[in-house]
Scaffold this motif. Sequence first.
Motif, PDB file in Angstrom:
ATOM      1  N   ASP A 122       0.821  -1.162  -0.029  1.00 41.67           N
ATOM      2  CA  ASP A 122       0.033   0.212  -0.117  1.00 41.67           C
ATOM      3  C   ASP A 122       0.836   1.386  -0.043  1.00 41.67           C
ATOM      4  O   ASP A 122       1.808   1.153   0.499  1.00 41.67           O
ATOM      5  N   MET A 123       0.450   2.409  -0.688  1.00 38.34           N
ATOM      6  CA  MET A 123       1.017   3.720  -0.622  1.00 38.34           C
ATOM      7  C   MET A 123       0.240   4.522   0.531  1.00 38.34           C
ATOM      8  O   MET A 123      -0.880   4.328   0.831  1.00 38.34           O
ATOM      9  N   CYS A 124       1.072   5.040   1.394  1.00 36.57           N
ATOM     10  CA  CYS A 124       0.484   5.643   2.631  1.00 36.57           C
ATOM     11  C   CYS A 124       1.388   6.800   3.218  1.00 36.57           C
ATOM     12  O   CYS A 124       2.516   7.354   2.477  1.00 36.57           O
ATOM     13  N   ALA A 125       0.939   7.662   4.081  1.00 31.02           N
ATOM     14  CA  ALA A 125       1.800   8.665   4.502  1.00 31.02           C
ATOM     15  C   ALA A 125       2.360   8.246   5.832  1.00 31.02           C
ATOM     16  O   ALA A 125       1.750   7.550   6.730  1.00 31.02           O
ATOM     17  N   ALA A 126       3.644   8.075   6.167  1.00 31.67           N
ATOM     18  CA  ALA A 126       4.458   7.640   7.339  1.00 31.67           C
ATOM     19  C   ALA A 126       4.965   8.876   8.084  1.00 31.67           C
ATOM     20  O   ALA A 126       5.525   9.739   7.311  1.00 31.67           O
ATOM     21  N   LYS A 127       4.999   8.960   9.254  1.00 28.17           N
ATOM     22  CA  LYS A 127       5.601   9.907  10.223  1.00 28.17           C
ATOM     23  C   LYS A 127       7.261   9.422  10.320  1.00 28.17           C
ATOM     24  O   LYS A 127       7.194   8.481  10.991  1.00 28.17           O
ATOM     25  N   PHE A 128       8.137  10.104  10.062  1.00 29.93           N
ATOM     26  CA  PHE A 128       9.586   9.502  10.245  1.00 29.93           C
ATOM     27  C   PHE A 128       9.874   9.747  11.683  1.00 29.93           C
ATOM     28  O   PHE A 128       9.638  11.185  12.137  1.00 29.93           O
ATOM     29  N   SER A 129      10.424   8.938  12.370  1.00 35.66           N
ATOM     30  CA  SER A 129      10.705   8.915  13.687  1.00 35.66           C
ATOM     31  C   SER A 129      11.832  10.177  14.125  1.00 35.66           C
ATOM     32  O   SER A 129      11.737  10.592  15.108  1.00 35.66           O
ATOM     33  N   GLN A 130      12.628  10.336  13.122  1.00 35.90           N
ATOM     34  CA  GLN A 130      13.690  11.525  13.532  1.00 35.90           C
ATOM     35  C   GLN A 130      13.328  12.744  13.717  1.00 35.90           C
ATOM     36  O   GLN A 130      13.957  13.657  14.163  1.00 35.90           O
ATOM     37  N   ASP A 131      12.400  13.171  12.677  1.00 33.97           N
ATOM     38  CA  ASP A 131      12.048  14.650  12.673  1.00 33.97           C
ATOM     39  C   ASP A 131      10.318  14.610  12.970  1.00 33.97           C
ATOM     40  O   ASP A 131       9.702  15.799  12.836  1.00 33.97           O
TER      41      ASP A 131
ATOM     42  N   ARG B 138       5.927  10.581   1.975  1.00 29.54           N
ATOM     43  CA  ARG B 138       5.368   9.503   1.401  1.00 29.54           C
ATOM     44  C   ARG B 138       5.915   8.010   1.438  1.00 29.54           C
ATOM     45  O   ARG B 138       7.158   8.089   1.557  1.00 29.54           O
ATOM     46  N   ALA B 139       5.254   7.132   1.456  1.00 34.78           N
ATOM     47  CA  ALA B 139       5.879   5.732   1.867  1.00 34.78           C
ATOM     48  C   ALA B 139       5.164   4.551   1.252  1.00 34.78           C
ATOM     49  O   ALA B 139       3.928   4.890   0.971  1.00 34.78           O
ATOM     50  N   LYS B 140       5.782   3.575   1.317  1.00 34.84           N
ATOM     51  CA  LYS B 140       4.989   2.061   0.663  1.00 34.84           C
ATOM     52  C   LYS B 140       5.322   1.068   1.872  1.00 34.84           C
ATOM     53  O   LYS B 140       6.219   0.827   2.690  1.00 34.84           O
ATOM     54  N   VAL B 141       4.267   0.451   2.225  1.00 31.97           N
ATOM     55  CA  VAL B 141       4.065  -0.596   3.236  1.00 31.97           C
ATOM     56  C   VAL B 141       5.077  -1.915   2.641  1.00 31.97           C
ATOM     57  O   VAL B 141       4.427  -2.424   1.637  1.00 31.97           O
TER      58      VAL B 141
ATOM     59  N   GLY C 259       2.271  -8.218  12.747  1.00 29.43           N
ATOM     60  CA  GLY C 259       1.585  -7.840  13.959  1.00 29.43           C
ATOM     61  C   GLY C 259       1.283  -6.332  14.087  1.00 29.43           C
ATOM     62  O   GLY C 259       0.843  -5.753  13.108  1.00 29.43           O
ATOM     63  N   SER C 260       2.016  -5.826  15.207  1.00 33.80           N
ATOM     64  CA  SER C 260       1.840  -4.343  15.461  1.00 33.80           C
ATOM     65  C   SER C 260       2.956  -3.531  14.960  1.00 33.80           C
ATOM     66  O   SER C 260       2.734  -2.564  14.800  1.00 33.80           O
ATOM     67  N   LYS C 261       3.898  -4.302  14.291  1.00 34.90           N
ATOM     68  CA  LYS C 261       4.838  -3.661  13.758  1.00 34.90           C
ATOM     69  C   LYS C 261       4.842  -3.554  12.199  1.00 34.90           C
ATOM     70  O   LYS C 261       4.483  -4.551  11.689  1.00 34.90           O
ATOM     71  N   VAL C 262       5.248  -2.317  11.464  1.00 33.74           N
ATOM     72  CA  VAL C 262       5.099  -2.399  10.165  1.00 33.74           C
ATOM     73  C   VAL C 262       6.321  -1.799   9.582  1.00 33.74           C
ATOM     74  O   VAL C 262       6.851  -0.847  10.194  1.00 33.74           O
ATOM     75  N   THR C 263       6.742  -2.339   8.426  1.00 38.64           N
ATOM     76  CA  THR C 263       8.180  -1.815   7.912  1.00 38.64           C
ATOM     77  C   THR C 263       7.706  -1.060   6.737  1.00 38.64           C
ATOM     78  O   THR C 263       6.797  -1.501   5.910  1.00 38.64           O
ATOM     79  N   VAL C 264       8.236   0.239   6.450  1.00 34.12           N
ATOM     80  CA  VAL C 264       7.996   0.793   5.333  1.00 34.12           C
ATOM     81  C   VAL C 264       9.026   1.605   4.738  1.00 34.12           C
ATOM     82  O   VAL C 264      10.062   1.624   5.273  1.00 34.12           O
TER      83      VAL C 264
ATOM     84  N   THR D 218       7.806   0.932  12.125  1.00 35.47           N
ATOM     85  CA  THR D 218       7.062   1.633  12.832  1.00 35.47           C
ATOM     86  C   THR D 218       5.768   1.030  13.307  1.00 35.47           C
ATOM     87  O   THR D 218       5.863  -0.151  13.260  1.00 35.47           O
ATOM     88  N   THR D 219       4.701   1.836  13.813  1.00 32.78           N
ATOM     89  CA  THR D 219       3.628   1.095  14.262  1.00 32.78           C
ATOM     90  C   THR D 219       2.370   1.623  13.446  1.00 32.78           C
ATOM     91  O   THR D 219       2.643   2.728  12.670  1.00 32.78           O
ATOM     92  N   ALA D 220       1.266   1.062  13.175  1.00 34.63           N
ATOM     93  CA  ALA D 220       0.027   1.669  12.414  1.00 34.63           C
ATOM     94  C   ALA D 220      -0.307   2.868  12.846  1.00 34.63           C
ATOM     95  O   ALA D 220      -0.670   3.710  12.222  1.00 34.63           O
ATOM     96  N   THR D 221      -0.052   3.215  14.108  1.00 37.96           N
ATOM     97  CA  THR D 221      -0.519   4.817  14.574  1.00 37.96           C
ATOM     98  C   THR D 221       0.133   5.748  14.009  1.00 37.96           C
ATOM     99  O   THR D 221      -0.080   6.921  14.102  1.00 37.96           O
ATOM    100  N   SER D 222       1.496   5.442  13.442  1.00 32.83           N
ATOM    101  CA  SER D 222       2.186   6.523  12.772  1.00 32.83           C
ATOM    102  C   SER D 222       1.978   6.799  11.315  1.00 32.83           C
ATOM    103  O   SER D 222       2.812   7.062  10.452  1.00 32.83           O
ATOM    104  N   LEU D 223       1.130   5.844  10.762  1.00 36.14           N
ATOM    105  CA  LEU D 223       0.755   5.827   9.328  1.00 36.14           C
ATOM    106  C   LEU D 223      -0.739   6.442   9.064  1.00 36.14           C
ATOM    107  O   LEU D 223      -1.598   6.538   9.892  1.00 36.14           O
ATOM    108  N   ALA D 224      -0.849   6.936   8.067  1.00 37.50           N
ATOM    109  CA  ALA D 224      -2.229   7.326   7.417  1.00 37.50           C
ATOM    110  C   ALA D 224      -2.540   7.261   6.097  1.00 37.50           C
ATOM    111  O   ALA D 224      -1.498   6.999   5.230  1.00 37.50           O
TER     112      ALA D 224
END
Length: 897
Positions: free
Chosen positions: A723-732, A737-740, A745-750, A761-767
């Motif tokens: 899936d194409m999604c929006a992801a929040k980068f942990s550093q800033d 834009r990101a691709k799953v 489980g609760s962990k997602v690599t983008v 990251t986690t699903a809560t940091s994706l949209a």
Amino acid sequence: MSTSQTAVHKGIVKQVLSGDAVVIRGQPKGGPPPEKTICFSNITAPRMARRPNPAQDNVETKDEPFAWEAREYLRKKLIGKEVAFVIEYTVPGTGREYGCVYLGKDIATGENITEALVSEGLVEVRRGGLKLDDQGQQQLIQLEDAAKSAGKGKWNTAEAAKHIRNVKWTVENARNFVDSHHNKPIDAVIEHVRDGCTVRAFLLPSFDYVTIMLSGIKCPMFKQDESGKQVPELFAEEAKYFTEVRLLQRDVQIILEGVSNNNLLGTVLHPNGNIAELLLREGFARCVDWSMGVVTQGADKLRAAEKIAKEKKARLWKDYSPSGPTVDIKDKTFSGKVVEVVNGDALVVKTDKNLFKKVFLSSIRPPRNAPAPADSTDSTPKPRGRPLYDVPYMFEAREFLRKKLIGKKVNVQVDYIQPANNNFPEKTCCTVTISGINVGEALVGKGLATVVRYRMEDDQRSEHYDELLAAEARAQKKGVGLHSKKEAPIHRVADVSGDLNKCKQFLPFLQRAGKTEAIVEFVASGSRVRLYLPKETCLTTFLISGIECPRGARPLPGGQMSQSEPYGDEALQFTKEMCLQREVEVRVETMDKGGNFIGWLFVDNTNLSVALVEEGLAKVHFTAERSNYYKQLQIAEENAKRNRRNLWKDYQEVTEVEEVVEDNTERNVSYKSVVVTEVTSDLKFFAQLVDNGPQLENLMEQLRQDMTANPPLPGAYTPKRNDMCAAKFSQDSEWYRAKVERVDGSKVTVLFIDYGNKEQTTATSLATLPASFQSLAPQATEYCLACVALPPDEDFKNDAEDAFYDEIANRQLNMNVEYKVGGLEYVSLVNPETKEDVAQKLVSSGFLLAERRREKRLAKLVSDYVKAQEKAKTARENMWRYGDFTEDDAKEFGYSR
């Protein structure tokens, strides 16, 4: 017993009929003992309630006050005790015998029961006819007067109404009555034993009069012949006596467990144990399946007790012999890994000794088609069936077992061996457990199998048969699976194997999808499998790309088998163990003329082609040069050659003669300005075109403004792979834009598609990515450095990758595409300020090796890199610090071509 009126007799009290009458039995000799009913002389006890008798007046009578207390006083005092008694007189006509009973071994020291009853105020002395000169009879009058003065027992007239029972002789709704007690023990007194496994009892304190059939067992019965006489079956009298002597008028606990034809089923618990177990252990009863399912006190204990009786050949089992072949104790249990699930009731297990055993789940029957109506006249030929998909719930049963067991270690206990019959081979039937869970019981509990019913004498069944019956009862109650009233699920699966036209229709979709999920249904050879694609609901034949694999033996027309090529069977077995019935991912590249797809297959991210090559069970095919996996295959083949694995066991290294490849095209030099955003492994990196920078910055600014104005709700987005999604980068903490790539489980690599870096990251940091931000193509493209290679030594390789990172990371460079392999572009990089070639600099510094490409158009570039490499050798730079390691091929130096 003697018939003399003055003689003292001895016996054991079997039953108390009322407050003034008891049944006394003698000692058993070769069968049930003789009995006498003795009425106490000179006293009258209150009459007890009587149930309606249809044969007489059908009128219910109530208790007289203290009738139950008088009976209970005697029951608790005398039942099962040895007594001495004297018969004083016999009533002419009726033959009723009256006398006096003493608790003890003789009348001199024993307690006079008549006097005890009178002194407690529980009976009335019959004063008429008493002799004035009889001291014993006059003593009764004195005791009664004392009891009256003290207001004891029935002489307490004020309390009389409270001592009349409200007996409920019938149960209106048996099912509701059982359910209302919730399988809890109920205090009770056994009033009558009809046969070894049927008793009547008063439940206390409610005084419900119930008939109880013992759950899970059946004793020999008393049957009525044509003349109406009760004729006992073999051991029926002994079984009845066995139960009587232990239960009759004893305080027990009863657990109501079920109902059969309005009869109550239950377990009777004596302080010394479960009477059903005792009957079974002594060979007086058999286990019965129809009521075993309701047993709550351990059906396995009942089976074990019956097994003891069988082994001793006790009574009912005196002629017993096992109904099937016995299993050698050393083969009784084993453990292993499940490698295949066969339909819904059989498994192939690889034992710890590397043997493959096919085992069937004991006592269960997989789903099957309903039989055709007997009057059916339809003679239309039907297409070849596929039971896995055509039989209702067969696919669900197979999938349940596959997901739970494939590749897992299980424990197997052989229950019985079913002999071959009707052209069916012998079956080894077992109980299979994983982590203590009975697989067969779980399958039945899901409604995906049924339990086989056996004849009573057939003991060739699961040792956990009763648990299977209980699981089936639960499934039926819940209405799941085969027991559901809903319409069975239908699996419409298209078989496109060998169908050229259908394969052409599917090919574009599979190519665009990238990696597609599949299940390996069959392995034909090391490099040929049959796949089920759940998303496309189709079956297809899939050929593994990039390798040349030997064929195993295969059937030919006429029933003969073809000869296996060397290591063909080993390759087949390797592929089977690795991927049969596993969930895999396939990347379809093309198809052949026979309608078979060709591509790459991955099991848990392991490339099957690479795995086969590394095991020496396949060779790299020349078509692999165009793929992204060519280098991995080359390395795997080099390892197999070096280790002399299988196909390479007799391999001898030969000096390769380079072939001159004519390439008359000119090298095209067209530098583009790029910014390196991410450096990965194996000299690969991601870069952005500088010209597209302003457009990307504008897009990112708009995306963040949109996310700020319309903040996504945490958890509202469910990530799916690709899936194409929006992801929040942990550093800033900014949105990109990101691709799953992976969901675990609760962990997602983008993958951040505009920069090339990955993050977990986690699903809560994706949209969800708005559609307006998906039109611009990913701005980070992956490239690889051309005409160079990493050194084979691991330490030198790490040094080279560090130097490569320092040289290009986050820098603006000029890039030229030199050639392409499998869609990946190989490029040269030049520093725009120093005009220095990055690869050439790293080669001359002794970090990288020059790759001798044969294309004529690259001759000048390769020549420059080779010269730089020679310079580094001379200067003993980095990897060359110990000299030219390529000149010595001896194995002890750890190098081979």
